[in-house]
Design a protein around this motif. Structure first.
Motif, mmCIF file in Angstrom:
data_model
loop_
_atom_site.group_PDB
_atom_site.id
_atom_site.type_symbol
_atom_site.label_atom_id
_atom_site.label_comp_id
_atom_site.label_asym_id
_atom_site.label_seq_id
_atom_site.Cartn_x
_atom_site.Cartn_y
_atom_site.Cartn_z
ATOM 1 N N VAL A 72 -26.263 -9.430 -2.458
ATOM 2 C CA VAL A 72 -25.179 -10.198 -3.050
ATOM 3 C C VAL A 72 -25.374 -11.644 -2.633
ATOM 4 N N LYS A 73 -25.581 -12.496 -3.613
ATOM 5 C CA LYS A 73 -25.849 -13.900 -3.345
ATOM 6 C C LYS A 73 -24.582 -14.582 -2.831
ATOM 7 N N PRO A 74 -24.679 -15.320 -1.727
ATOM 8 C CA PRO A 74 -23.489 -15.999 -1.207
ATOM 9 C C PRO A 74 -23.109 -17.200 -2.075
ATOM 10 N N ALA A 75 -21.829 -17.496 -2.109
ATOM 11 C CA ALA A 75 -21.347 -18.656 -2.856
ATOM 12 C C ALA A 75 -21.850 -19.932 -2.198
ATOM 13 N N ARG A 116 -20.487 -7.762 4.468
ATOM 14 C CA ARG A 116 -20.583 -6.509 5.220
ATOM 15 C C ARG A 116 -19.584 -5.474 4.716
ATOM 16 N N TYR A 117 -18.477 -5.906 4.134
ATOM 17 C CA TYR A 117 -17.450 -4.977 3.646
ATOM 18 C C TYR A 117 -17.880 -4.339 2.323
ATOM 19 N N ALA A 118 -17.551 -3.079 2.152
ATOM 20 C CA ALA A 118 -17.926 -2.342 0.942
ATOM 21 C C ALA A 118 -17.311 -2.975 -0.308
ATOM 22 N N ARG A 119 -16.094 -3.513 -0.192
ATOM 23 C CA ARG A 119 -15.438 -4.099 -1.372
ATOM 24 C C ARG A 119 -16.173 -5.346 -1.882
ATOM 25 N N ASN A 120 -16.986 -5.964 -1.030
ATOM 26 C CA ASN A 120 -17.717 -7.169 -1.413
ATOM 27 C C ASN A 120 -19.184 -6.888 -1.754
ATOM 28 N N GLN A 121 -19.567 -5.619 -1.842
ATOM 29 C CA GLN A 121 -20.942 -5.272 -2.189
ATOM 30 C C GLN A 121 -21.000 -4.801 -3.634
ATOM 31 N N ASN A 122 -22.203 -4.765 -4.190
ATOM 32 C CA ASN A 122 -22.315 -4.424 -5.604
ATOM 33 C C ASN A 122 -22.653 -2.952 -5.867
ATOM 34 N N GLY A 123 -22.856 -2.136 -4.837
ATOM 35 C CA GLY A 123 -23.103 -0.702 -5.025
ATOM 36 C C GLY A 123 -24.522 -0.345 -5.410
#
Length: 184
Positions: free
Chosen positions: A46-49, A59-66
């Motif tokens: 996931v590319k950082p802003a 690191r949190y699952a809600r912020n990952q793309n699966g």
């Protein structure tokens, strides 16, 4: 070879399919043999802003793309490898039990996912925070497979999924068939 791109791609897929068929029932190990088990995570970046205030904690699952997958490799020392793609290392336990013969000494790292293997196999564990090889326990040959796969992900596959399992095998295969080094 004088082939079009489309023909070469079809030929590549047929070769990968044939290699996957060969690996289908492969079992490693045996009495007095050593196998290494390890998992390497691929994909899901996931590319950082750009600006700090818009960045999310990746690191949190809600912020990952699966899309992050783990490639688990079971490798007999100096011999064959059996790779497979899973969602997590813990999902690979049944696969590992089916692919390693009883009587094999299994080397693994300290990941909690491999704790269930103690029931069936003699285990040697290595803590990579302390050493990469200690008292004969190491997973260096399994790690070698991952270095090849990381290069393949950049150049050939661009992502790893359960559909690329034959491709995963072709990335590892050169380490299985290369000639033995001569010692003088």
């Amino acid at each position: 070879m004088g082939l079009s791109y489309k023909s070469a791609l079809v030929l590549l897929h047929k070769l990968r399919e044939a290699m996957a068929e060969e690996m289908k029932g492969r079992v490693v190990g045996g009495e007095g043999k050593v196998a290494e088990v390890d998992g390497g995570y691929f994909g899901g970046y996931v590319k950082p802003a750009n600006q700090k205030e818009y960045r999310r904690d990746r690191r949190y699952a809600r912020n990952q793309n699966g899309k992050r997958k783990v490639v688990v490799v079971v490798r007999e020392r100096g011999r064959n490898s059996v790779p497979a793609v899973f969602g997590s290392e813990s999902q690979a336990a049944a696969f590992i039990r089916a692919r390693i013969t009883k009587g094999t000494v299994v080397h693994a790292d300290e990941a909690a996912s491999w704790n269930g293997l103690h029931e069936r196999f003699e285990m040697k564990r290595i803590n990579h925070q302390e050493a990469y090889s200690l008292d004969g326990a190491c997973t260096n040959q399994a790690e070698e497979c991952f270095s090849r796969l990381r290069r393949a992900e950049i150049g050939i596959h661009h992502h790893i999924s359960r559909w690329t399992s034959p491709g995963v095998g072709s990335g590892i295969l050169p380490t299985d068939v290369r000639p033995k080094r001569r010692t003088n």
